[in-house]
Design a protein around this motif. Structure first.
Motif: not given
Length: 233
Positions: A140-146, A194-203, A215-221
């Motif tokens: 949750l913290i790491i993906l925030s920078t993406i 997770s980074g690739l997924v979030v980057s794609s969603l961000d776009k 959602f980020f927490i559960e999917i990562t786990q």
């Protein structure tokens, strides 16, 4: 400057949000308190995961299916089901099926995630249960920078900065190395995917709902457990 009062308030705020622990704070909180409390999330995940690890030791007495169901039940209770509820809302927001109920996407998603938990908890090393929530809350913290778009609608990610991300990254890998060094590999792959997924969603998504954090927490786990199983750790 080191502010013990702010750190304590921040930790209490994180506990109140993500666990059953509800400590009354007789003081006003501010943004600095949240920023100081964010770094406690990986350690909160560690506490949640360690109890799950202890419950898994009952496997020598009871059936694997019963134990995995018990661990999932414990996880839902200790977290107040807040992350699964957020996942349900996020899936309904992202996946909108024509001529179907507005809740069908979230319902199917939660059922699948629950079945994956019950199945995977039985077959991964017990130490993976310790690192699983650590990975979830650290992500949750790491993906925030993406995420490049405005995060003001979120409750935690908007307070996460570069140093929070670096600390969460270091803490999660250190804990993985301590409890089972082999888990460092699936943890690395989990963060990458997770980074690739979030980057794609961000776009693609115009605006993230406030429920995106759970959602980020559960999917990562779930990703972490799947990769751990695939690699036969």
């Amino acid at each position: 400057m080191f502010d013990l009062r702010s750190i304590i308030i921040g930790v209490v705020l994180m506990l109140k949000k993500y666990t059953l622990i509800n400590i009354t704070i007789y003081a006003d909180s501010n943004d600095d308190d949240f920023k100081n409390g964010v770094i406690a999330l990986p350690l909160i995940g560690l506490a949640i995961g360690f109890v799950a690890f202890l419950i898994s030791s009952l496997i020598f007495i009871y059936d694997e299916f019963f134990i995995s169901t018990l661990i999932l039940g414990y996880y839902c209770i200790i977290t107040k089901n807040v992350n699964l509820t957020d996942t349900y809302r996020t899936l309904n927001y992202i996946i909108k099926l024509k001529n179907q109920s507005d809740q069908i996407s979230g319902t199917i998603g939660i059922v699948i995630i629950s079945l994956l938990y019950i199945s995977l908890i039985r077959i991964v090393p017990a130490t993976a249960l310790i690192i699983m929530p650590v990975a979830g809350y650290s992500s949750l913290i790491i993906l925030s920078t993406i995420i490049k778009r405005n995060k003001e609608g979120t409750s935690i990610m908007k307070y996460c900065g570069k140093y929070h991300s670096m600390a969460a990254f270091a803490i999660s890998f250190l804990l993985a190395a301590i409890f089972n060094y082999k888990l460092v590999i699936p943890l690395s792959l989990t963060y990458m995917i997770s980074g690739l997924v979030v980057s794609s969603l961000d776009k693609k998504i115009k605006e993230f709902p406030s429920s995106i954090e759970g959602f980020f927490i559960e999917i990562t786990q779930v990703i972490f457990l799947i990769i751990t199983y695939i690699l036969k750790i």
